[in-house]
Design a protein around this motif. Structure first.
Motif, PDB file in Angstrom:
ATOM      1  N   MET A   1      -9.347  30.523 -13.313  1.00  0.00           N
ATOM      2  CA  MET A   1      -8.354  29.692 -12.663  1.00  0.00           C
ATOM      3  C   MET A   1      -8.626  28.238 -13.040  1.00  0.00           C
ATOM      4  O   MET A   1      -9.770  27.824 -13.159  1.00  0.00           O
ATOM      5  N   LYS A   2      -7.558  27.476 -13.220  1.00  0.00           N
ATOM      6  CA  LYS A   2      -7.651  26.064 -13.592  1.00  0.00           C
ATOM      7  C   LYS A   2      -6.812  25.235 -12.632  1.00  0.00           C
ATOM      8  O   LYS A   2      -5.836  25.716 -12.057  1.00  0.00           O
ATOM      9  N   LEU A   3      -7.200  23.983 -12.491  1.00  0.00           N
ATOM     10  CA  LEU A   3      -6.407  22.999 -11.755  1.00  0.00           C
ATOM     11  C   LEU A   3      -5.996  21.928 -12.743  1.00  0.00           C
ATOM     12  O   LEU A   3      -6.852  21.305 -13.386  1.00  0.00           O
ATOM     13  N   ILE A   4      -4.695  21.749 -12.891  1.00  0.00           N
ATOM     14  CA  ILE A   4      -4.176  20.694 -13.762  1.00  0.00           C
ATOM     15  C   ILE A   4      -3.773  19.529 -12.873  1.00  0.00           C
ATOM     16  O   ILE A   4      -3.007  19.690 -11.914  1.00  0.00           O
ATOM     17  N   ILE A   5      -4.311  18.360 -13.193  1.00  0.00           N
ATOM     18  CA  ILE A   5      -3.937  17.123 -12.501  1.00  0.00           C
ATOM     19  C   ILE A   5      -3.232  16.261 -13.535  1.00  0.00           C
ATOM     20  O   ILE A   5      -3.836  15.871 -14.537  1.00  0.00           O
ATOM     21  N   ALA A   6      -1.951  15.990 -13.309  1.00  0.00           N
ATOM     22  CA  ALA A   6      -1.154  15.199 -14.247  1.00  0.00           C
ATOM     23  C   ALA A   6      -0.665  13.939 -13.543  1.00  0.00           C
ATOM     24  O   ALA A   6      -0.003  14.021 -12.513  1.00  0.00           O
ATOM     25  N   ILE A   7      -1.002  12.781 -14.109  1.00  0.00           N
ATOM     26  CA  ILE A   7      -0.554  11.503 -13.558  1.00  0.00           C
ATOM     27  C   ILE A   7       0.595  11.026 -14.432  1.00  0.00           C
ATOM     28  O   ILE A   7       0.421  10.780 -15.631  1.00  0.00           O
ATOM     29  N   VAL A   8       1.783  10.923 -13.821  1.00  0.00           N
ATOM     30  CA  VAL A   8       3.000  10.561 -14.556  1.00  0.00           C
ATOM     31  C   VAL A   8       3.675   9.380 -13.870  1.00  0.00           C
ATOM     32  O   VAL A   8       3.400   9.076 -12.715  1.00  0.00           O
ATOM     33  N   GLN A   9       4.572   8.721 -14.575  1.00  0.00           N
ATOM     34  CA  GLN A   9       5.338   7.631 -13.970  1.00  0.00           C
ATOM     35  C   GLN A   9       6.320   8.194 -12.964  1.00  0.00           C
ATOM     36  O   GLN A   9       6.834   9.303 -13.131  1.00  0.00           O
ATOM     37  N   ASP A  10       6.581   7.414 -11.906  1.00  0.00           N
ATOM     38  CA  ASP A  10       7.512   7.856 -10.870  1.00  0.00           C
ATOM     39  C   ASP A  10       8.850   8.301 -11.447  1.00  0.00           C
ATOM     40  O   ASP A  10       9.409   9.305 -11.030  1.00  0.00           O
TER      41      ASP A  10
ATOM     42  N   GLN B   1       6.659  -7.249 -24.500  1.00  0.00           N
ATOM     43  CA  GLN B   1       7.002  -5.832 -24.617  1.00  0.00           C
ATOM     44  C   GLN B   1       5.734  -5.007 -24.379  1.00  0.00           C
ATOM     45  O   GLN B   1       4.697  -5.256 -24.985  1.00  0.00           O
ATOM     46  N   ILE B   2       5.848  -4.030 -23.470  1.00  0.00           N
ATOM     47  CA  ILE B   2       4.714  -3.180 -23.139  1.00  0.00           C
ATOM     48  C   ILE B   2       5.097  -1.713 -23.310  1.00  0.00           C
ATOM     49  O   ILE B   2       6.275  -1.365 -23.281  1.00  0.00           O
ATOM     50  N   SER B   3       4.102  -0.867 -23.503  1.00  0.00           N
ATOM     51  CA  SER B   3       4.325   0.578 -23.572  1.00  0.00           C
ATOM     52  C   SER B   3       4.144   1.173 -22.182  1.00  0.00           C
ATOM     53  O   SER B   3       3.176   0.864 -21.494  1.00  0.00           O
ATOM     54  N   VAL B   4       5.085   1.994 -21.758  1.00  0.00           N
ATOM     55  CA  VAL B   4       4.999   2.687 -20.478  1.00  0.00           C
ATOM     56  C   VAL B   4       5.295   4.163 -20.720  1.00  0.00           C
ATOM     57  O   VAL B   4       5.727   4.556 -21.792  1.00  0.00           O
ATOM     58  N   GLY B   5       5.102   4.939 -19.691  1.00  0.00           N
ATOM     59  CA  GLY B   5       5.396   6.360 -19.810  1.00  0.00           C
ATOM     60  C   GLY B   5       4.182   7.137 -20.261  1.00  0.00           C
ATOM     61  O   GLY B   5       3.044   6.684 -20.158  1.00  0.00           O
ATOM     62  N   GLY B   6       4.435   8.323 -20.748  1.00  0.00           N
ATOM     63  CA  GLY B   6       3.335   9.199 -21.110  1.00  0.00           C
ATOM     64  C   GLY B   6       2.748   9.815 -19.854  1.00  0.00           C
ATOM     65  O   GLY B   6       3.317   9.738 -18.767  1.00  0.00           O
ATOM     66  N   ALA B   7       1.609  10.431 -19.992  1.00  0.00           N
ATOM     67  CA  ALA B   7       0.951  11.068 -18.857  1.00  0.00           C
ATOM     68  C   ALA B   7      -0.540  11.141 -19.142  1.00  0.00           C
ATOM     69  O   ALA B   7      -0.966  11.143 -20.292  1.00  0.00           O
ATOM     70  N   THR B   8      -1.298  11.199 -18.076  1.00  0.00           N
ATOM     71  CA  THR B   8      -2.730  11.475 -18.171  1.00  0.00           C
ATOM     72  C   THR B   8      -2.952  12.819 -17.506  1.00  0.00           C
ATOM     73  O   THR B   8      -2.555  13.015 -16.352  1.00  0.00           O
ATOM     74  N   ILE B   9      -3.569  13.741 -18.236  1.00  0.00           N
ATOM     75  CA  ILE B   9      -3.713  15.112 -17.740  1.00  0.00           C
ATOM     76  C   ILE B   9      -5.190  15.506 -17.732  1.00  0.00           C
ATOM     77  O   ILE B   9      -5.897  15.317 -18.724  1.00  0.00           O
ATOM     78  N   PHE B  10      -5.625  16.033 -16.598  1.00  0.00           N
ATOM     79  CA  PHE B  10      -6.974  16.574 -16.460  1.00  0.00           C
ATOM     80  C   PHE B  10      -6.851  18.079 -16.212  1.00  0.00           C
ATOM     81  O   PHE B  10      -6.009  18.504 -15.431  1.00  0.00           O
ATOM     82  N   VAL B  11      -7.691  18.854 -16.846  1.00  0.00           N
ATOM     83  CA  VAL B  11      -7.744  20.296 -16.607  1.00  0.00           C
ATOM     84  C   VAL B  11      -9.157  20.603 -16.109  1.00  0.00           C
ATOM     85  O   VAL B  11     -10.134  20.345 -16.801  1.00  0.00           O
ATOM     86  N   ILE B  12      -9.231  21.154 -14.896  1.00  0.00           N
ATOM     87  CA  ILE B  12     -10.506  21.352 -14.213  1.00  0.00           C
ATOM     88  C   ILE B  12     -10.678  22.830 -13.885  1.00  0.00           C
ATOM     89  O   ILE B  12      -9.738  23.497 -13.447  1.00  0.00           O
TER      90      ILE B  12
END
Length: 110
Positions: A1-10, A91-102
Motif C-alpha cells: 500500500m502507498k500514500l500519494i501526497i500531491a501538492i497542486v495549485q488551487d 514573469q514567473i513560472s507557476v503550476g506543476g505539482a510536487t508529489i510524494f509517494v510513501i
C-alpha cells in the motif's frame, strides 16, 4: 500500500479531484499555503495499491502543467527626494505539482 501526497495549485485542484474520482480513486483534500508568493495550494492525499501509483501520478501530471504568469512587483528607488516606488512586471513560472509517494505499513478503514 502507498500514500500519494500531491501538492497542486488551487486552480488545478478541482480538475485533479474530479479526474481521480472518475477513475474511482478516493481523494482527501487539505487546504494549504505555499511559501513562495504565499499562494494558495491544495494538498491531495490518495491511499492506493502499489501497482496503481503511476496511474494517479499520470492524472496529476496531465492536469498540473507549468505555466507563466506576470506579477507586478513594487521596487523602491532611492533619490534625493526620499525615494519613490516603481512597479516592474516580472514573469514567473507557476503550476506543476510536487508529489510524494510513501510506503504505508498499515491501512485501516472503519
Amino acid at each position: 500500500m502507498k500514500l500519494i501526497i500531491a501538492i497542486v495549485q488551487d486552480e488545478d485542484s478541482t480538475e485533479v479531484i474530479e479526474a481521480l474520482t472518475e477513475q474511482n480513486y478516493r481523494v482527501t483534500k487539505l487546504a494549504t499555503t505555499g511559501g513562495f508568493l504565499k499562494s494558495g495550494n491544495t494538498t491531495l492525499m490518495v491511499g492506493i495499491e502499489e501497482e496503481k501509483v503511476q496511474s494517479v501520478i499520470d492524472v496529476v501530471k496531465e492536469i498540473c502543467k507549468k505555466r507563466k504568469e506576470t506579477l507586478v512587483t513594487p521596487t523602491i528607488l532611492g533619490g534625493s527626494e526620499g525615494g519613490y516606488m516603481q512597479q516592474y512586471p516580472v514573469q514567473i513560472s507557476v503550476g506543476g505539482a510536487t508529489i510524494f509517494v510513501i510506503d504505508v505499513d498499515q491501512f485501516v478503514k472503519i
